[in-house]
Scaffold this motif. Sequence first.
Motif, mmCIF file in Angstrom:
data_model
loop_
_atom_site.group_PDB
_atom_site.id
_atom_site.type_symbol
_atom_site.label_atom_id
_atom_site.label_comp_id
_atom_site.label_asym_id
_atom_site.label_seq_id
_atom_site.Cartn_x
_atom_site.Cartn_y
_atom_site.Cartn_z
ATOM 1 N N MET A 286 9.799 -14.792 -4.536
ATOM 2 C CA MET A 286 10.668 -13.234 -3.681
ATOM 3 C C MET A 286 10.820 -13.218 -2.989
ATOM 4 N N SER A 287 11.702 -12.916 -2.268
ATOM 5 C CA SER A 287 12.177 -12.394 -0.682
ATOM 6 C C SER A 287 11.625 -11.860 -0.613
ATOM 7 N N ILE A 288 10.353 -10.115 -1.458
ATOM 8 C CA ILE A 288 10.582 -9.036 -0.786
ATOM 9 C C ILE A 288 9.064 -9.174 -0.042
ATOM 10 N N ALA A 289 8.197 -10.094 -1.092
ATOM 11 C CA ALA A 289 7.249 -11.071 -0.834
ATOM 12 C C ALA A 289 6.568 -11.050 0.325
ATOM 13 N N SER A 290 7.109 -12.034 0.682
ATOM 14 C CA SER A 290 7.791 -12.864 2.284
ATOM 15 C C SER A 290 8.040 -11.987 3.099
ATOM 16 N N ASN A 291 8.841 -11.331 3.012
ATOM 17 C CA ASN A 291 9.088 -9.828 4.232
ATOM 18 C C ASN A 291 7.932 -9.150 4.416
ATOM 19 N N LEU A 292 7.226 -8.953 2.736
ATOM 20 C CA LEU A 292 6.487 -7.646 3.508
ATOM 21 C C LEU A 292 5.035 -8.116 3.957
ATOM 22 N N GLN A 293 5.022 -10.076 3.998
ATOM 23 C CA GLN A 293 3.628 -10.681 4.548
ATOM 24 C C GLN A 293 4.115 -10.549 6.458
ATOM 25 N N ARG A 294 5.553 -10.840 5.812
ATOM 26 C CA ARG A 294 5.561 -11.211 7.860
ATOM 27 C C ARG A 294 5.899 -9.734 9.047
ATOM 28 N N GLN A 295 6.174 -8.835 7.906
ATOM 29 C CA GLN A 295 5.473 -6.957 8.568
ATOM 30 C C GLN A 295 4.345 -7.527 9.158
ATOM 31 N N ASP A 312 -7.795 -1.273 11.657
ATOM 32 C CA ASP A 312 -7.901 -2.586 11.477
ATOM 33 C C ASP A 312 -7.191 -3.008 10.135
ATOM 34 N N LEU A 313 -6.357 -3.775 9.800
ATOM 35 C CA LEU A 313 -5.590 -3.665 8.666
ATOM 36 C C LEU A 313 -5.595 -4.712 7.971
ATOM 37 N N GLU A 314 -5.541 -5.249 6.696
ATOM 38 C CA GLU A 314 -5.814 -6.379 5.730
ATOM 39 C C GLU A 314 -4.873 -5.934 4.501
ATOM 40 N N LEU A 315 -4.213 -6.958 4.276
ATOM 41 C CA LEU A 315 -4.134 -7.294 2.282
ATOM 42 C C LEU A 315 -5.706 -7.103 1.590
ATOM 43 N N VAL A 316 -5.482 -6.218 0.240
ATOM 44 C CA VAL A 316 -6.285 -6.344 -0.467
ATOM 45 C C VAL A 316 -5.973 -8.207 -1.622
ATOM 46 N N ASP A 317 -6.806 -8.479 -1.484
ATOM 47 C CA ASP A 317 -6.682 -9.877 -2.344
ATOM 48 C C ASP A 317 -5.416 -10.976 -2.193
ATOM 49 N N LYS A 318 -5.248 -10.546 -0.784
ATOM 50 C CA LYS A 318 -4.342 -10.755 0.251
ATOM 51 C C LYS A 318 -3.190 -10.764 -0.349
ATOM 52 N N ASN A 319 -2.727 -9.876 -1.292
ATOM 53 C CA ASN A 319 -1.472 -9.303 -2.157
ATOM 54 C C ASN A 319 -0.362 -8.370 -1.105
ATOM 55 N N PRO A 320 0.503 -8.743 -0.320
ATOM 56 C CA PRO A 320 0.813 -8.255 0.310
ATOM 57 C C PRO A 320 2.014 -6.939 -0.247
ATOM 58 N N PHE A 321 1.671 -6.198 -0.852
ATOM 59 C CA PHE A 321 1.243 -5.067 -2.286
ATOM 60 C C PHE A 321 0.836 -3.778 -1.823
ATOM 61 N N VAL A 322 -0.358 -4.556 -0.826
ATOM 62 C CA VAL A 322 -1.497 -3.880 -1.686
ATOM 63 C C VAL A 322 -2.152 -4.061 -0.107
ATOM 64 N N TRP A 323 -1.992 -3.047 0.147
ATOM 65 C CA TRP A 323 -2.548 -3.043 2.302
ATOM 66 C C TRP A 323 -3.567 -1.624 2.054
ATOM 67 N N GLN A 324 -4.581 -2.548 2.721
ATOM 68 C CA GLN A 324 -6.368 -1.002 2.942
ATOM 69 C C GLN A 324 -5.770 -1.439 4.592
ATOM 70 N N MET A 325 -6.065 -0.102 5.100
ATOM 71 C CA MET A 325 -5.863 0.452 6.867
ATOM 72 C C MET A 325 -7.213 1.525 6.677
ATOM 73 N N PHE A 350 11.029 -1.633 -2.744
ATOM 74 C CA PHE A 350 10.160 -1.046 -1.499
ATOM 75 C C PHE A 350 11.712 -2.013 -0.769
ATOM 76 N N PRO A 351 11.948 -1.071 0.492
ATOM 77 C CA PRO A 351 12.882 0.089 0.522
ATOM 78 C C PRO A 351 13.141 1.686 -0.380
ATOM 79 N N ASP A 352 13.393 0.776 -1.200
ATOM 80 C CA ASP A 352 14.540 1.913 -2.288
ATOM 81 C C ASP A 352 12.933 2.905 -3.373
ATOM 82 N N VAL A 353 11.724 1.809 -3.145
ATOM 83 C CA VAL A 353 10.228 3.219 -3.674
ATOM 84 C C VAL A 353 9.447 3.050 -2.574
#
Length: 441
Positions: A286-295, A312-325, A350-353
Motif C-alpha cells: 500500500m502507498s501509505i507503507a512506502s510513504n512512511l518508509q521513505r519518510q 537514534d531512530l529505527e523501525l521496530v521489526d522493520k515495520n514503518p508503522f512502529v518507530w523507536q526513537m 495517517f495523516p487523518d489519524v
Amino acid sequence: MANQSILRITRELSEIQRGSDLSLAVACRDIDVRHVRALIIGPPDTPYEFGFFEFTVKFTREYPTKAPAVTAITTNGGRTRFNPNIYAGGRVCLSILGTWRGERGEEWSSAQGLESILISIQSLMSQNPYENEPGFEDAKSDYDKKNQEAYVAKIRHESLRISVIERLEDYLGIDRGKLPGVTVYNAEEDYQANAADAPFEPFKDLCKRRFLWYYESYMTSIDNEAAKHKDGDRFEKMPFEGPGNIMEGTFQYPSLKERMQAIHDKLIEESLSWADEGRIAVEKEMSIASNLQRQFEQIVENYKKNDAVTLDLELVDKNPFVWQMVLFGRPMTNLDGGVFRIMIYVSPKFPDVLPRVKFETPIFHQRISASGVLCYDAARKDDMRSHIEAIIEAVEEESPAYDPRTLVNPEAAKLFWGTPDEKKMYNRKLRRSVQDSSEWS
C-alpha cells in the motif's frame, strides 16, 4: 456577494485550523463550507475542564452581514442543559448571535467572525456558570451560594460523563447498554437522524488524542469529587431550570472511574494494533507503507547531518508503522546525560489519524504524563519529520509560555508553575529522572 461570503468563511476556517489555540477545532465537508462543525474544549479550572463540546454553525448567504445560526449538539439527546445560556434543545443565547438581548455595542457586526463566536461561547464555560443567569448579581444569600456550588458539581459530573466518556465510548464501540442507569445515546446519530449522508465525525481522532493527554486530570477530578458526593445522590434542580430544559441525574463517580479506565485501555490497545495492520499494509504494498518508509529514511539521513540533536531512530521489526526513537539529552540542559526511549505508533490511516507517542523511559516532565503520554502538536500533520521535531521541542523547551492545555502531568505542572521553591523541586525531580534514565534505555 455569495462568492465573497464563501471566501470569507473559507478563510476563517483556515485561520482557526492553522492557529495555535488547542481549545478550538472546526471542520466541514468539502462540498459545503456553509455548514460547519465546531468543537470547544472546556477551559481548565472550570467544571467543563477538558470536556468535548460540539456545535453546528450554519452560515447564510448574507454572512458576514448576518450572524450564523449556532446549535449545541452535545446535549445528551436534548436532555441536558449545560449552561444557563446553552439549552438542552441546542439553543445558544448570545447577544452577538441575536439570540439574547445585549447592551448597546454587543450586537453582531461584520467585523466579528467564527472565532469570536466560539470564544464567546467558551467564555460562558466559566468557574461559576450560574453567573450567566440574569439576576445573578442579586444572588448573595446562603441559599444562592449553595445553589451555585450544587450547579457547578453536577456540571462537572455531566461534562465528564456525557462530553468525554460517552463520546469516547461511542467512538470506540464500547457497549454501555448493560451498565445500570445508563441510557445509550449517540450524539452523532441524533444529529444525523434526518440526514441521508454518512456520519460526519471530524473530531474523532482529536478527541482520542486529547483524552490520552488529559486522562490523569480526568481521574484526579473524579477522585476529588467522589470524596464530596455520595454515589447515587440526585442532582439539585436550579431555579432557572424547567421542564425539558434541565440537567437531571445522579452522581455516579465510581462507575465513571471504571468507564474512564476502560476507555484508556481500549485506546492503548488500538494504537498497539497498528503494528499488525501496518504489516498487512506492507505486504499489500500500500502507498501509505512506502510513504512512511521513505519518510523514515529521509529523517534518518537528515539527523545524521544535524549536530545539534543526538538521536537514534529505527523501525521496530522493520515495520514503518512502529518507530523507536532514542533521544539523548543535550549537554548543559536539565536533560544532560539522559537517554530516553520513545515509541511512536503510526496508524495506516495517517495523516487523518495522528501518531501516538509514548515515553517508555520514565521522566518527570509537565508535558509528559506519569504513564508516558507526550503532549505535543506538530505544525505539519502529514509530515513525520514535523512530528519528530515537535516531540523534541516539547521535551527540550525550558521556558515555555504558560498554557494549561499542554500540561498533562498535574503534579509536575503544579511544581513547574508554582513558587520558586516548588520550581526548584521540579528541577530536582526532573534531574533525578534524567539520571535514572540510563537504567531504562
